[in-house]
Every structure is written in structure tokens, then in C-alpha cells.
Design an enzyme around this catalytic site. Structure first.
Site, short mmCIF file in Angstrom:
data_model
loop_
_atom_site.label_atom_id
_atom_site.label_comp_id
_atom_site.label_asym_id
_atom_site.label_seq_id
_atom_site.Cartn_x
_atom_site.Cartn_y
_atom_site.Cartn_z
N ARG A 35 0.85 -1.20 0.00
CA ARG A 35 0.00 0.00 0.00
C ARG A 35 0.87 1.24 0.00
O ARG A 35 1.81 1.36 0.80
CB ARG A 35 -0.90 -0.01 1.24
CG ARG A 35 -1.65 1.28 1.52
CD ARG A 35 -2.54 1.10 2.75
NE ARG A 35 -3.18 2.33 3.18
CZ ARG A 35 -2.84 3.03 4.26
NH1 ARG A 35 -1.82 2.61 5.02
NH2 ARG A 35 -3.48 4.12 4.59
N ARG A 76 -10.40 19.99 8.99
CA ARG A 76 -9.65 20.47 10.14
C ARG A 76 -10.12 21.86 10.54
O ARG A 76 -10.57 22.65 9.69
CB ARG A 76 -8.14 20.50 9.84
CG ARG A 76 -7.55 19.15 9.47
CD ARG A 76 -6.05 19.23 9.25
NE ARG A 76 -5.51 17.95 8.81
CZ ARG A 76 -5.20 16.95 9.63
NH1 ARG A 76 -5.37 17.10 10.94
NH2 ARG A 76 -4.72 15.82 9.17
N LYS A 218 -13.24 2.48 1.27
CA LYS A 218 -12.87 2.42 2.68
C LYS A 218 -14.09 2.81 3.52
O LYS A 218 -14.63 3.90 3.36
CB LYS A 218 -11.70 3.37 2.97
CG LYS A 218 -10.42 2.95 2.27
CD LYS A 218 -9.33 4.00 2.41
CE LYS A 218 -8.87 4.17 3.83
NZ LYS A 218 -7.75 5.17 3.91
N THR A 276 -6.08 -1.36 10.27
CA THR A 276 -5.84 -0.40 11.34
C THR A 276 -5.55 -1.04 12.69
O THR A 276 -6.36 -1.80 13.22
CB THR A 276 -7.01 0.60 11.52
OG1 THR A 276 -7.51 1.00 10.25
CG2 THR A 276 -6.52 1.83 12.26
#
Length: 479
Positions: A35, A76, A218, A276
Site C-alpha cells: 500500500r 480540520r 474504505k 488499522t
């Protein structure tokens, strides 16, 4: 290079694993695909990594898949005059469109799509959930919130919106540029689309890709779960991205969601990757915790196609050890006496197609007669995918004349991919299959195999034939 396990390992490349020698060590330790995280990789670095992976592939003689992971929208807050402020649960705090340094009462939010979409009652999670806010008022220009939990906020921290469906797509301008650069190399096999919320998010990336790469969604937002069947249908594969999913949803729900997504993908015959923090402690420790070993084993027991390493292989101190440990855990789980029955209990009913019927029959015959391998000739990869969906107890050897197909199938459970020419006739089909089974270490003279192919030979999507063959005494011909 034969792997003595069915589940595949996807390793992320980074500062600790970008050199060709280290990539080769990771591949030898068990990494089947690599990846490249476009959140950190420049286009020049991406091309360098691809070149190094392909050099390793050439020496190993085995197809290696490459996944290019697009960054997706990064939401953000702005900056604070003091860099960081202290907040108190119960106080009011505002996010607005004023491009000025923030203080204890407000901060700039440079995302008008959030200001327009958030409604009273919605939660806003800052800095991976360390600060939790609840919207009380929202007028499209500002969001007045109550601090629910947490005591501080600092510059440029990320914002998660578990209750809000944003009107923007998952593909940002940066993603479009990165996707074009990845496609231009002609060497990328998969692209991963981050923060998918709805089926429509896949339309643009599929239009740009035009079938040149597999599209992996995802799943890291709760909104995606509401329409997951449609998303799976439009995706070529799924990644259970548990990091962001565990921020936007109660963390105790993530294991159940992982199981649901894994089983949904298995029913649909779409590869699923569990990702993860699988061996998180191995970033700085040469051995994992017992809980991490159990976590990896659960994904393997569930029949996930692939399990992924992130920082463990990208920036950790023990990248090779992490890959080796993951491979070792997978082998042990697959040798467990309970493993076959668990996999069998989760098998999906075949669809009413020729490919499914052939794949089901191949598995049943192979397991009943205890054959050495299932050999499938596949050009587009569809036949290979259906064979993998059956989760047979015996290895699957996928023979393809197209190297891109073999590389893409390297993510599939139980699949050993070999690039070879199409068979010229039925005798060549059988002899070639027997020869490759022996040379790749999956059988020996006197063993039996089952072969699936399409007649006329070389016709994509025409799988309609099964043939049981004995491997001849010379290991080169079938009977």
C-alpha cells in the site's frame, strides 16, 4: 514462492520500508501486496516505490499487487492565537467562517460544506474524539456548540461528523491529481477511496479509472453503513478502516461492524480487507500483545481476504518482524481444527450463474476427492473471484495471460496467481495446469487436480467446463 496460508497480507510502505531491499524482505516475510499512502507520498516517491516493487516482483517471479490509497477529504479547524486553548465541559464554543485566529470562545472552520450541513443536535468530534461538541444552533455561517467532553483544542485538529451527511463527494482535487498520476504509471492495481458516504461517491472515481484499476471503498463513516449493500455492489473491494470508524461510532460497535462487513463482502464475492492497529504495539516492540494476536486471528477466522499493516510496516522499528508475525498468526489459525467448520458455516448460497455453479462444483469435487488443487484459467479475473468466494479447503491456482489480472487477484483469499499463456487446446490446458501445479509446489506426480476453464479457450467470461486430471509421472503432463 508458495504461501502456506489463505489470507493475504497488505503492508504499507513508508520511511521504514521504502528501500528496495526492505521491500524484498517484507515480501519474503509474507507481504502479498503493498500500500502506498497518498496522504504522505509525493508523486515522485510513488513512482519510485512502484519501480522498486516491480523490481522485487521480477526477481520473485510472483505477481505483487499495488494499492494506491487516496487521502480523501481532511476536515480540520483553523489556528488559535495561542496555539492551544483550554475548554470546560458545558461551556459554549463556536465554529464559524471568520478567517481569524481562534480563542476560548470560537475558531475558524475552513469548510463551508460543514457549516451548511450540520444541524442542531449533531455531534462534532475534534482530534480523534478527544473533544466532543454538540451543535445547538447552526445557520450556515457558524455552529454554536456545547462542549460535551474534553478539555482542550489546538491548531489544525481534525473534525469528524458522525451524524452529518456532507454534500461533497469523497474525491477531492488532490485525490483527482493523485489518481491521474497513479493511473499514468500503468502499474497500480487498486485505488482506495477514503471516507465513502454514499454509492454516488464511487461514480466519479469509476469514470476516471475506466476499469484500469480495482476500486476499493474504505468504510470509515457511519453514513456508509446505511447504504452498504449499494456501496458493495459498486465497489470492487472493501476496506474496514477501523481507525476512523472507531472515532465516528461507539468503539464497542466496531467488532460487530467488522464481522457484518466481512460477511456481506463474502456473500457478494468482493474482497474485503481488515485494517488499522492490528499489531500496533509492534511499531516499537518486537512482539505484539496477546490482544493484538487475538484481533488478527478474529479477522482470519471470519474469512477476510486480507489483513493490513499500517504504521507497523511503514514507520515502525520492526517492519519485517510485524509481517512475519502476522503471517505466523494466520498460518496457525488456518491450521486450527475449528477453522474449516467456521469458514463452511459462513459460505454464501451461489448465485444463479454459470461461473458460480462451476466454482461450487469445483470446490465440492476437490474436497470430496481430496484433490491437491483447484486450477482456474481466468482472463478478466471474474472466475478467480468466484472460486475464492467459495473458500475451498484446497489451494486455488489462478492462471492468467494478463499480468494486471494476476496482480489484482493477489488480494483474494486462497489465490495463488501465475502469469502464463492461454492454452492452445484441451491437452495443452491440462498439461500446462499439471506442470504449473508441480513447479509451484502444490502437487506431485500421481496427485489429482481439478481444472476450470471456458470453451472455446481464451474466451473471457465463458467458464463452462471442469476437468479432473492426474499429474503424470513426469510432472509435465496430465491424464
Amino acid at each position: 514462492m508458495r504461501r502456506y496460508r489463505k489470507v493475504k497480507i497488505l503492508a504499507t510502505l513508508g520511511p521504514a520500508s521504502s528501500e528496495e531491499g526492505m521491500i524484498e524482505k517484507l515480501h519474503e516475510a509474507g507481504a502479498d501486496l503493498f500500500r502506498i499512502n497518498m496522504s504522505h507520498a509525493s508523486h515522485d516517491l510513488m513512482r519510485t516505490l512502484i519501480s522498486r516493487i516491480r523490481a522485487v516482483e521480477a526477481r520473485s517471479g510472483r505477481p505483487i499487487g499495488i494499492l494506491c490509497d487516496l487521502q480523501g477529504p481532511k476536515l480540520r479547524v483553523g489556528k488559535f492565537a495561542a496555539g492551544k486553548v483550554t475548554l470546560t465541559p458545558g461551556q459554549t464554543f463556536t465554529l464559524d467562517n471568520r478567517d481569524e485566529p481562534g480563542d476560548e470562545t470560537r475558531v475558524f472552520l475552513p469548510h463551508p460544506e460543514i457549516l451548511e450541513a450540520v444541524k442542531p443536535g449533531h455531534r462534532l468530534l475534534i482530534d480523534d474524539g478527544k473533544l466532543a461538541l454538540k451543535a445547538e444552533k447552526a445557520d450556515g455561517k457558524s455552529i454554536v456548540c456545547t462542549v460535551i467532553a474534553g478539555t482542550s483544542i489546538s491548531d489544525r485538529k481534525g473534525v469528524s461528523l458522525p451524524d452529518t451527511l456532507l454534500g461533497v463527494g469523497a474525491l477531492t482535487d488532490k485525490d483527482r491529481i493523485d489518481l491521474d498520476a497513479a493511473l499514468a504509471t500503468g502499474e497500480v492495481d487498486w485505488v482506495a477511496l477514503s471516507f465513502v458516504q454514499r454509492p454516488d461517491d464511487l461514480a466519479e472515481v469509476r469514470k476516471i479509472a475506466r476499469g484500469r484499476v480495482g476500486v476499493m471503498s474504505k468504510i470509515e463513516k457511519p453514513q456508509a453503513l446505511e447504504r452498504i449493500d449499494e456501496i458493495i455492489e459498486l465497489s470492487d473491494a472493501l476496506m474496514v478502516a477501523r481507525g476512523d470508524l472507531g472515532v465516528e461510532m461507539p468503539i464497542e460497535t466496531v467488532p460487530g461492524i467488522q464481522k457484518q462487513l466481512t460477511r456481506a463482502c463474502r456473500r457478494a464475492g468482493k474482497p474485503v480487507v481488515v485494517a488499522t492497529q492490528m499489531l500496533e504495539s509492534m511499531i516499537s516492540s518486537p512482539v505484539p500483545t496477546r490482544a493484538e494476536v487475538s484481533d488478527v486471528s478474529i479477522a482470519v477466522f471470519e474469512g477476510a481476504d486480507a489483513i493490513m499493516l499500517s504504521a507497523e510496516s511503514a514507520s515502525g522499528q520492526y517492519p519485517v518482524e510485524a509481517v512475519s508475525m502476522m503471517a505466523s498468526i494466520a498460518r496457525e489459525v488456518e491450521k486450527d481444527p475449528l477453522f474449516p467448520s467456521i469458514i463452511y458455516a459462513q459460505r454464501a448460497t451461489p448465485e444463479a450463474t454459470g461461473a458460480d455453479a462451476i466454482s461450487l462444483a469445483a470446490r465440492q469435487i476437490a474436497e470430496t476427492l481430496r484433490l491437491s488443487a483447484i486450477v482456474t484459467y481466468t482472463s478478466s479475473g471474474t472466475t478467480g473471484l468466484r472460486a475464492s468466494r467459495e473458500r475451498p479447503e484446497v489451494p486455488i491456482i489462478a492462471l492468467s495471460p494478463i499480468v494486471h489480472t494476476a496482480r489484482r487477484l493477489s488480494i483474494c483469499w486462497g489465490m495463488h496467481c501465475v502469469v502464463t499463456q492461454d492454452a492452445t487446446d484441451l491437452d495443452d490446458m491440462v498439461n500446462r495446469a499439471c506442470r504449473i501445479v508441480v513447479s509451484e509446489g502444490f502437487g506431485k506426480p500421481g496427485d489429482r487436480i481439478i481444472i476450470s476453464a471456458g470453451v472455446p479457450l481464451g474466451t473471457p467470461g465463458a467458464t463452462n467446463m471442469l476437468r479432473i486430471a492426474y499429474i503424470g509421472s513426469d510432472g509435465q503432463t496430465g491424464i
